[in-house]
Write a protein that holds these residues in place. Sequence first.
Motif, PDB file in Angstrom:
ATOM      1  N   ALA A  67       1.230  -1.096  -0.083  1.00 36.36           N
ATOM      2  CA  ALA A  67       0.275  -0.002  -0.012  1.00 36.36           C
ATOM      3  C   ALA A  67       1.244   1.079  -0.512  1.00 36.36           C
ATOM      4  O   ALA A  67       0.445   2.195  -0.269  1.00 36.36           O
ATOM      5  CB  ALA A  67      -0.727   0.057   1.553  1.00 36.36           C
ATOM      6  N   THR A  68       2.008   0.932   0.288  1.00 37.71           N
ATOM      7  CA  THR A  68       3.092   2.261   0.333  1.00 37.71           C
ATOM      8  C   THR A  68       4.482   1.600  -0.310  1.00 37.71           C
ATOM      9  O   THR A  68       4.682   0.837   0.422  1.00 37.71           O
ATOM     10  CB  THR A  68       2.684   3.301   2.111  1.00 37.71           C
ATOM     11  N   ILE A  69       5.209   3.166  -0.900  1.00 35.74           N
ATOM     12  CA  ILE A  69       6.342   2.370  -1.609  1.00 35.74           C
ATOM     13  C   ILE A  69       6.787   4.051  -1.106  1.00 35.74           C
ATOM     14  O   ILE A  69       6.833   5.279  -1.141  1.00 35.74           O
ATOM     15  CB  ILE A  69       6.529   2.622  -2.783  1.00 35.74           C
ATOM     16  N   TYR A  70       8.392   3.905  -0.314  1.00 37.39           N
ATOM     17  CA  TYR A  70       8.794   5.319   0.213  1.00 37.39           C
ATOM     18  C   TYR A  70      10.112   5.051  -0.402  1.00 37.39           C
ATOM     19  O   TYR A  70      11.040   4.010   0.236  1.00 37.39           O
ATOM     20  CB  TYR A  70       8.662   4.871   2.068  1.00 37.39           C
ATOM     21  N   PHE A  71      10.487   6.428  -0.946  1.00 36.83           N
ATOM     22  CA  PHE A  71      12.151   6.183  -1.455  1.00 36.83           C
ATOM     23  C   PHE A  71      12.488   7.258  -0.027  1.00 36.83           C
ATOM     24  O   PHE A  71      12.234   8.784  -0.238  1.00 36.83           O
ATOM     25  CB  PHE A  71      12.836   7.031  -3.186  1.00 36.83           C
ATOM     26  N   GLY A  72      13.616   6.693   0.823  1.00 37.52           N
ATOM     27  CA  GLY A  72      13.831   6.708   1.678  1.00 37.52           C
ATOM     28  C   GLY A  72      15.543   7.241   1.204  1.00 37.52           C
ATOM     29  O   GLY A  72      16.347   6.756   0.061  1.00 37.52           O
ATOM     30  N   GLY A  73      16.542   7.896   1.860  1.00 39.87           N
ATOM     31  CA  GLY A  73      17.877   7.836   2.127  1.00 39.87           C
ATOM     32  C   GLY A  73      19.097   8.548   3.279  1.00 39.87           C
ATOM     33  O   GLY A  73      18.033   8.614   4.053  1.00 39.87           O
ATOM     34  N   GLY A  74      19.762   9.207   2.685  1.00 43.14           N
ATOM     35  CA  GLY A  74      20.267   8.993   1.305  1.00 43.14           C
ATOM     36  C   GLY A  74      19.436  10.425   1.446  1.00 43.14           C
ATOM     37  O   GLY A  74      18.659  11.024   1.202  1.00 43.14           O
ATOM     38  N   THR A  75      19.613  10.826  -0.117  1.00 43.09           N
ATOM     39  CA  THR A  75      18.988  11.604  -1.742  1.00 43.09           C
ATOM     40  C   THR A  75      17.765  11.376  -2.404  1.00 43.09           C
ATOM     41  O   THR A  75      19.302  11.483  -3.909  1.00 43.09           O
ATOM     42  CB  THR A  75      19.571  12.684  -1.159  1.00 43.09           C
ATOM     43  N   PRO A  76      16.989  10.491  -1.954  1.00 40.45           N
ATOM     44  CA  PRO A  76      16.444   9.764  -3.099  1.00 40.45           C
ATOM     45  C   PRO A  76      15.640  10.818  -4.774  1.00 40.45           C
ATOM     46  O   PRO A  76      16.384  10.195  -5.746  1.00 40.45           O
ATOM     47  CB  PRO A  76      15.267   9.509  -3.314  1.00 40.45           C
ATOM     48  N   SER A  77      16.309  12.465  -4.373  1.00 36.34           N
ATOM     49  CA  SER A  77      15.800  13.069  -5.032  1.00 36.34           C
ATOM     50  C   SER A  77      17.072  13.561  -6.443  1.00 36.34           C
ATOM     51  O   SER A  77      17.094  14.103  -6.952  1.00 36.34           O
ATOM     52  CB  SER A  77      15.728  14.132  -4.874  1.00 36.34           C
ATOM     53  N   LEU A  78      18.291  12.600  -6.346  1.00 40.85           N
ATOM     54  CA  LEU A  78      19.483  12.675  -6.511  1.00 40.85           C
ATOM     55  C   LEU A  78      19.183  11.450  -8.114  1.00 40.85           C
ATOM     56  O   LEU A  78      19.786  12.017  -9.040  1.00 40.85           O
ATOM     57  CB  LEU A  78      20.593  12.127  -6.494  1.00 40.85           C
ATOM     58  N   LEU A  79      18.159  11.272  -7.959  1.00 38.87           N
ATOM     59  CA  LEU A  79      18.274  10.091  -8.872  1.00 38.87           C
ATOM     60  C   LEU A  79      17.014  10.789 -10.075  1.00 38.87           C
ATOM     61  O   LEU A  79      16.096  11.853  -9.611  1.00 38.87           O
ATOM     62  CB  LEU A  79      17.591   8.551  -8.992  1.00 38.87           C
ATOM     63  N   SER A  80      17.632   9.833 -11.445  1.00 45.53           N
ATOM     64  CA  SER A  80      16.744  10.853 -12.440  1.00 45.53           C
ATOM     65  C   SER A  80      14.852  10.450 -12.485  1.00 45.53           C
ATOM     66  O   SER A  80      14.601   9.243 -12.199  1.00 45.53           O
ATOM     67  CB  SER A  80      17.622  10.160 -14.079  1.00 45.53           C
ATOM     68  N   LEU A  81      14.296  10.639 -13.496  1.00 44.06           N
ATOM     69  CA  LEU A  81      13.025   9.999 -13.494  1.00 44.06           C
ATOM     70  C   LEU A  81      12.976   8.654 -13.854  1.00 44.06           C
ATOM     71  O   LEU A  81      12.111   7.469 -12.998  1.00 44.06           O
ATOM     72  CB  LEU A  81      12.031  10.817 -13.968  1.00 44.06           C
ATOM     73  N   GLU A  82      13.730   8.249 -14.405  1.00 46.59           N
ATOM     74  CA  GLU A  82      13.874   7.039 -15.058  1.00 46.59           C
ATOM     75  C   GLU A  82      14.758   6.164 -14.560  1.00 46.59           C
ATOM     76  O   GLU A  82      13.804   5.838 -14.514  1.00 46.59           O
ATOM     77  CB  GLU A  82      14.947   7.101 -16.739  1.00 46.59           C
ATOM     78  N   GLU A  83      14.933   6.121 -13.738  1.00 45.71           N
ATOM     79  CA  GLU A  83      16.291   5.575 -12.321  1.00 45.71           C
ATOM     80  C   GLU A  83      14.976   5.273 -11.324  1.00 45.71           C
ATOM     81  O   GLU A  83      15.021   4.141 -10.789  1.00 45.71           O
ATOM     82  CB  GLU A  83      17.005   5.737 -11.569  1.00 45.71           C
ATOM     83  N   ILE A  84      14.108   5.832 -11.497  1.00 44.62           N
ATOM     84  CA  ILE A  84      12.775   5.767 -10.223  1.00 44.62           C
ATOM     85  C   ILE A  84      11.724   4.576 -10.652  1.00 44.62           C
ATOM     86  O   ILE A  84      11.273   3.944 -10.123  1.00 44.62           O
ATOM     87  CB  ILE A  84      12.340   7.405  -9.556  1.00 44.62           C
ATOM     88  N   GLU A  85      12.082   5.407 -12.111  1.00 44.86           N
ATOM     89  CA  GLU A  85      10.355   4.370 -12.882  1.00 44.86           C
ATOM     90  C   GLU A  85      10.901   2.990 -12.852  1.00 44.86           C
ATOM     91  O   GLU A  85      10.375   2.070 -12.734  1.00 44.86           O
ATOM     92  CB  GLU A  85      10.307   5.283 -14.253  1.00 44.86           C
ATOM     93  N   THR A  86      12.345   2.852 -13.061  1.00 48.08           N
ATOM     94  CA  THR A  86      12.930   1.562 -12.940  1.00 48.08           C
ATOM     95  C   THR A  86      12.394   0.513 -11.932  1.00 48.08           C
ATOM     96  O   THR A  86      12.287  -0.213 -12.001  1.00 48.08           O
ATOM     97  CB  THR A  86      14.648   1.734 -13.530  1.00 48.08           C
ATOM     98  N   ILE A  87      12.914   1.225 -10.665  1.00 53.07           N
ATOM     99  CA  ILE A  87      12.565   0.847  -9.501  1.00 53.07           C
ATOM    100  C   ILE A  87      11.401   0.590  -9.180  1.00 53.07           C
ATOM    101  O   ILE A  87      10.838  -0.599  -8.892  1.00 53.07           O
ATOM    102  CB  ILE A  87      13.612   2.000  -8.645  1.00 53.07           C
TER     103      ILE A  87
END
Length: 388
Positions: A67-87
């Motif tokens: 129900a939830t997906i959480y990108f944490g870190g570190g700094t997830p906003s360093l990733l490109s949109l393409e990288e986020i979408e691949t994950i």
Amino acid sequence: MNLNTDSNHKERVDGVGIYIHIPFCKQACFYCDFHFSTSLKKKDELIDALIVELELRKSEFENDTVATIYFGGGTPSLLSLEEIETILKAVYDNYSVIENPEITLEANPDDLSETKILELAKSNINRLSIGVQSFFEADLKLMNRAHNATEAKHCLELATQYFDNISVDLIYGIPGATHEQWQENIQTVLDFNIPHISSYALTVEPKTALATLIKKGKIEDVDEVHAEAQFHMLINQLKEAGFIHYELSNFSKPGYFSINNSAYWKGKKYIGIGPSAHSFSGESRSWNISNNSKYIQAIQLKTLPSEIEILSVNDKYNEYVMTGLRTIWGVSLETIVAVFGSDFKTYILAQADKYLNEELLYIEDNNLKVTTKGKFLSDGIASQLFKI
Ligand code: SF4
């Protein structure tokens, strides 16, 4: 659109969570003891490894819905949109995900250009958690944040145009920051109409640059009394602005509670993907190695670089008390009896007696809760209720 009030709200609250740790940062904040690297050399290999770990662990959630997906870190906003979408694709390919999951991305102001925000708004990300910390240059420099005060404000101006569900992080108790400046920080977030605030006291963790700088006398030490005063200002100012103080460090307008974090606090299952990420199965806790190279090597061999701790009944009780006392829901005495037995209820009430008398705790509808006076002390009080 505020998804917390959608018809799928119950499904979102009942489902399980996936946390994805992105262990890279532009520069090291002086106070930080999270796991991250400032070298991006291994970024591609690490993303490949995250995807393999997601595949390797899918059986852990074969009977659950995410129900939830959480990108944490570190700094997830360093990733490109393409990288986020691949994950994200790897999550959807390997897990059963509800129709409208809460998908949060932690982001730093210096990464949130208008182009980036526009890209993110077109993706499945529907919640941003922005690490502002302060709008004062001196505070940001003292903490070695990568952004400046102008960027902090500018990114909120942009983010609020494209996202409705936004959380802002603020740090209080910063040496040299006056109470007036702290109130101005809170007011600035309110002026942007942000619906969720997470706020933590600046803490001096061992082996951080901050600890060294304080020891050398280059930075003034943090002052707990000053920090506590600012914590109470925060509570009052946000209460007046209509926020609900639903967890010790978290404040939300109605309908904007973090579903992901609420699930942690309510003891729901989650898996943590990536170096240093923690997982909780209900019966055990496990954590991945905090080293990017070793993590990648192990995953390439299709092994999980993690350690596991099976939780005893006392461990589970202690965790429930610790997290419950931090939240608006408190510790349910009914749950204590149902899950742990009536001896545990007798025990917790005996231990709580002193704090009930001192008005640091109170009981409401069979739930044990901390009073406003007890809030700053809640972790200490919880530890006195533990079973060893
Ligand atoms: S950006 Fe966040 S994770 Fe990275 S060093 Fe700063 S506080 Fe730590």
